[in-house]
Design an enzyme around this catalytic site. Structure first.
Site, PDB file in Angstrom:
ATOM      1  N   ASP A  72      42.729  43.038  51.663  1.00 49.92           N
ATOM      2  CA  ASP A  72      41.812  42.770  50.559  1.00 49.92           C
ATOM      3  C   ASP A  72      41.329  41.340  50.718  1.00 49.92           C
ATOM      4  O   ASP A  72      41.955  40.528  51.407  1.00 49.92           O
ATOM      5  CB  ASP A  72      42.563  42.949  49.229  1.00 49.92           C
ATOM      6  CG  ASP A  72      41.625  43.093  48.043  1.00 49.92           C
ATOM      7  OD1 ASP A  72      40.404  42.908  48.206  1.00 49.92           O
ATOM      8  OD2 ASP A  72      42.129  43.379  46.935  1.00 49.92           O
ATOM      9  N   LYS A  73      40.222  41.048  50.078  1.00 50.80           N
ATOM     10  CA  LYS A  73      39.633  39.716  50.185  1.00 50.80           C
ATOM     11  C   LYS A  73      39.243  39.298  48.778  1.00 50.80           C
ATOM     12  O   LYS A  73      38.819  40.132  47.976  1.00 50.80           O
ATOM     13  CB  LYS A  73      38.446  39.854  51.130  1.00 50.80           C
ATOM     14  CG  LYS A  73      37.461  38.736  51.170  1.00 50.80           C
ATOM     15  CD  LYS A  73      36.229  39.028  50.363  1.00 50.80           C
ATOM     16  CE  LYS A  73      35.366  37.796  50.208  1.00 50.80           C
ATOM     17  NZ  LYS A  73      34.326  37.992  49.195  1.00 50.80           N
ATOM     18  N   HIS A  74      39.437  38.034  48.473  1.00 57.74           N
ATOM     19  CA  HIS A  74      39.082  37.589  47.123  1.00 57.74           C
ATOM     20  C   HIS A  74      38.357  36.260  47.194  1.00 57.74           C
ATOM     21  O   HIS A  74      38.826  35.324  47.842  1.00 57.74           O
ATOM     22  CB  HIS A  74      40.350  37.435  46.272  1.00 57.74           C
ATOM     23  CG  HIS A  74      40.061  37.107  44.846  1.00 57.74           C
ATOM     24  ND1 HIS A  74      39.933  38.078  43.871  1.00 57.74           N
ATOM     25  CD2 HIS A  74      39.833  35.932  44.235  1.00 57.74           C
ATOM     26  CE1 HIS A  74      39.644  37.504  42.724  1.00 57.74           C
ATOM     27  NE2 HIS A  74      39.580  36.194  42.912  1.00 57.74           N
ATOM     28  N   SER A  75      37.223  36.189  46.520  1.00 58.65           N
ATOM     29  CA  SER A  75      36.520  34.906  46.423  1.00 58.65           C
ATOM     30  C   SER A  75      36.775  34.370  45.015  1.00 58.65           C
ATOM     31  O   SER A  75      36.773  35.130  44.045  1.00 58.65           O
ATOM     32  CB  SER A  75      35.031  35.144  46.647  1.00 58.65           C
ATOM     33  OG  SER A  75      34.285  34.127  46.023  1.00 58.65           O
ATOM     34  N   THR A 104      30.600  41.106  42.307  1.00 57.19           N
ATOM     35  CA  THR A 104      30.250  42.196  43.223  1.00 57.19           C
ATOM     36  C   THR A 104      29.850  43.468  42.482  1.00 57.19           C
ATOM     37  O   THR A 104      28.924  44.170  42.882  1.00 57.19           O
ATOM     38  CB  THR A 104      31.456  42.473  44.147  1.00 57.19           C
ATOM     39  OG1 THR A 104      31.702  41.277  44.881  1.00 57.19           O
ATOM     40  CG2 THR A 104      31.198  43.604  45.093  1.00 57.19           C
ATOM     41  N   ARG A 148      41.999  32.684  27.975  1.00 66.33           N
ATOM     42  CA  ARG A 148      41.708  31.427  28.702  1.00 66.33           C
ATOM     43  C   ARG A 148      40.227  31.088  28.621  1.00 66.33           C
ATOM     44  O   ARG A 148      39.851  29.929  28.478  1.00 66.33           O
ATOM     45  CB  ARG A 148      42.124  31.580  30.176  1.00 66.33           C
ATOM     46  CG  ARG A 148      43.623  31.571  30.356  1.00 66.33           C
ATOM     47  CD  ARG A 148      43.991  32.009  31.751  1.00 66.33           C
ATOM     48  NE  ARG A 148      43.383  31.163  32.745  1.00 66.33           N
ATOM     49  CZ  ARG A 148      43.022  31.583  33.963  1.00 66.33           C
ATOM     50  NH1 ARG A 148      43.206  32.838  34.331  1.00 66.33           N
ATOM     51  NH2 ARG A 148      42.481  30.741  34.808  1.00 66.33           N
ATOM     52  N   SER A 192      46.558  34.718  38.034  1.00 71.80           N
ATOM     53  CA  SER A 192      45.531  35.696  37.679  1.00 71.80           C
ATOM     54  C   SER A 192      45.066  36.454  38.923  1.00 71.80           C
ATOM     55  O   SER A 192      44.996  37.689  38.947  1.00 71.80           O
ATOM     56  CB  SER A 192      44.373  34.941  37.000  1.00 71.80           C
ATOM     57  OG  SER A 192      43.156  35.613  37.122  1.00 71.80           O
ATOM     58  N   LYS A 195      46.439  40.503  40.312  1.00 73.28           N
ATOM     59  CA  LYS A 195      45.490  41.614  40.488  1.00 73.28           C
ATOM     60  C   LYS A 195      45.544  42.143  41.921  1.00 73.28           C
ATOM     61  O   LYS A 195      45.426  43.340  42.159  1.00 73.28           O
ATOM     62  CB  LYS A 195      44.065  41.141  40.153  1.00 73.28           C
ATOM     63  CG  LYS A 195      43.847  40.963  38.644  1.00 73.28           C
ATOM     64  CD  LYS A 195      42.456  40.516  38.307  1.00 73.28           C
ATOM     65  CE  LYS A 195      42.223  39.068  38.648  1.00 73.28           C
ATOM     66  NZ  LYS A 195      41.083  38.422  38.010  1.00 73.28           N
ATOM     67  N   LYS A 196      45.723  41.228  42.869  1.00 74.15           N
ATOM     68  CA  LYS A 196      45.810  41.662  44.275  1.00 74.15           C
ATOM     69  C   LYS A 196      47.079  42.507  44.474  1.00 74.15           C
ATOM     70  O   LYS A 196      47.060  43.509  45.175  1.00 74.15           O
ATOM     71  CB  LYS A 196      45.852  40.457  45.228  1.00 74.15           C
ATOM     72  CG  LYS A 196      44.634  39.577  45.184  1.00 74.15           C
ATOM     73  CD  LYS A 196      43.424  40.213  45.809  1.00 74.15           C
ATOM     74  CE  LYS A 196      42.363  40.450  44.784  1.00 74.15           C
ATOM     75  NZ  LYS A 196      41.204  41.198  45.215  1.00 74.15           N
TER      76      LYS A 196
HETATM   77  N1  URA Z   1      39.094  34.373  39.324  1.00 73.63           N
HETATM   78  C1  URA Z   1      40.108  35.070  38.770  1.00 73.63           C
HETATM   79  O1  URA Z   1      40.296  36.248  39.056  1.00 73.63           O
HETATM   80  N2  URA Z   1      40.927  34.438  37.900  1.00 73.63           N
HETATM   81  C2  URA Z   1      40.763  33.147  37.564  1.00 73.63           C
HETATM   82  O2  URA Z   1      41.552  32.654  36.799  1.00 73.63           O
HETATM   83  C3  URA Z   1      39.689  32.427  38.137  1.00 73.63           C
HETATM   84  C4  URA Z   1      38.869  33.067  39.041  1.00 73.63           C
END
Ligand code: URA
Length: 435
Positions: A80-83, A120, A168, A183, A187-188
């Site tokens: 997986d990739k996360h920006s 996305t 937040r 966070s 999720k990952k």
């Molecule tokens: N992206 C996220 O998923 N969580 C954050 O807290 C900031 C950016």
């Protein structure tokens, strides 16, 4: 019995939470034993006091375990990739099919846009009939059958993370490294991939505007992933100007398709090759980052990434007619406003944030959570930072539909650029952290 007051006091006074109390706190927020204002007070205490490594690990696990988790068969093990979020960042649209074309399963769970950054899911929803939210079983079976899937986060994955995130957002506690890291990684983890590539954006169009902070977040993401038994790699990349030549949902889909066709702007293509190479390396399909990058370039040249993208679109509800000629079916704006240079020199500043805000106020993003998006809104960048300018040159075009919003859009764009006397460039990749 769980005592929320003493729990908040512990963090307020800079003391340590044990794993069990963090777990109870997270479930107590979900079942209503803890009120939003109490969780908010704790978030502010964390903002000032931080979380130590053990606390961060335990809190992340409690968030990941607060709902269902996706399980892939051992033979599949996707990456997986996360920006961390940027302006004009359409790399996911390229990387999902490209890396899948390299034979590495990609299971991508994505979010909608946050603030001035695009998401996305919003981009993909510009494509007629694209099914952006897949049920979990379908998500897993699509990865097994065609090698990739992209879906919006389902509510039953890490639901506590969503609750904390919305608190937040309204309590000025977003920019905290332990809160961002937990966070993202929770999720990952819930998404079930075997390894993660993090693209930590740095610049005025990102949550982390200075390099030291971005590096610190990148390191925290990699360390936290390792503490949960996941391999990862983080790149810190430039977000002081938008990525590519287009910002706005439908236009970014077309720009991503252009990259898959071997065209597209140089910075976008380059970043996709670097990130794709990192994913392929992490997933064991290449012996080095360079070999991964070369493989991705070959797959683009041979049209394999584009072929996979077409399979993905068809699998997620898009008709063959749209897949064959997307530019004919994606929504188009009816109006255009241009900015031209009033002096010669070099474009030395192109503020990503102001451009993202312009797209948002023109209707291309949300002012409130449930606003509808106008996918046709876009900003076209005729010049990028470091390029030379002659008086009268076209710098930017705003493409839009709603005349009533034009004043706001213009105000953001007018202050988004500076023409100076010296060229200024910044590398695309500012740092990399490999586990
Ligand atoms: N992206 C996220 O998923 N969580 C954050 O807290 C900031 C950016």
């Amino acid at each position: 019995m769980f005592n929320i007051l003493s729990f908040i006091e512990t963090k307020r006074d800079g003391l340590h939470h044990d794993e069990a109390s963090l777990k109870t706190f997270v479930s107590a927020l979900l079942d209503g034993r803890v009120a939003d204002y109490q969780a908010s007070a704790w978030l502010m205490a964390v903002y000032f006091r931080g979380l130590d490594d053990d606390e961060l690990r335990a809190f992340t696990l409690a968030l990941a375990d607060s709902g269902r988790r996706v399980h892939f068969p051992p033979a599949l093990q996707p990456v997986d990739k996360h920006s961390t979020g940027g302006v004009g960042d359409k790399t996911t649209l390229v990387l999902v099919p490209l890396v899948a074309a390299a034979g590495l399963p990609v299971a991508k769970l994505s979010g909608p846009g946050l603030g001035f950054t695009g998401g996305t899911v919003d981009k993909l929803e510009a494509i007629p009939n694209f099914q952006s939210h897949l049920p979990l079983e379908r998500f897993v079976s699509q990865v097994a059958s065609i090698g990739c899937a992209v879906s919006g986060h389902s509510l039953d994955l890490a639901p506590a993370e969503g609750r904390f995130y919305s608190l937040r957002d309204v309590t000025a506690t977003v920019p905290s490294v332990p809160l961002i890291a937990s966070s993202i990684v929770s999720k990952k983890l819930a998404g079930g991939a075997g390894g993660f590539v993090f693209d930590v954006k740095c610049g005025d169009g990102a949550f982390m505007d200075d390099l030291e902070k971005a590096r610190y977040l990148a390191r925290a993401l990699v360390d936290l992933s390792r503490s949960h038994g996941k391999r990862s790699l983080a790149l810190v990349t430039d977000m002081d100007q938008p990525l590519g030549r287009w910002v706005g949902n439908a236009s970014e889909v077309l720009e991503a398709l252009a990259v898959l066709q071997g065209k597209g702007p140089e910075d976008t293509r380059e970043l996709c090759l670097i990130l794709g190479g990192a994913m392929v390396f992490l997933g064991g399909r290449a012996r080095s980052l360079e070999e991964g990058r070369d493989l991705c370039r070959r797959l683009i040249d041979e049209g394999k990434g584009l072929e996979k993208m077409e399979q993905l679109l068809l699998a997620q509800g898009v008709s063959a007619e749209v897949v064959a000629a997307p530019h004919r079916f994606l929504p188009k704006p009816s109006k255009r406003w241009d900015i031209r240079a009033d002096c010669s020199g070099w474009l030395c500043r192109l503020e990503a944030r102001a451009i993202g805000e312009a797209v948002k106020v023109m209707g291309g993003g949300r002012m409130r959570k449930d606003d509808a998006i106008d996918p046709a809104v876009s900003v076209e960048l005729h010049r990028k930072r470091g390029e030379s300018i002659e008086t009268g040159d076209l710098l930017m075009s705003l493409h839009y539909n709603d005349e009533a919003r034009l004043g706001d859009g213009k105000a953001f764009l007018r202050r988004a650029f500076t023409v100076g006397e010296k060229p200024q460039k910044r590398p695309l990749v500012l740092d990399r952290i490999i586990d």
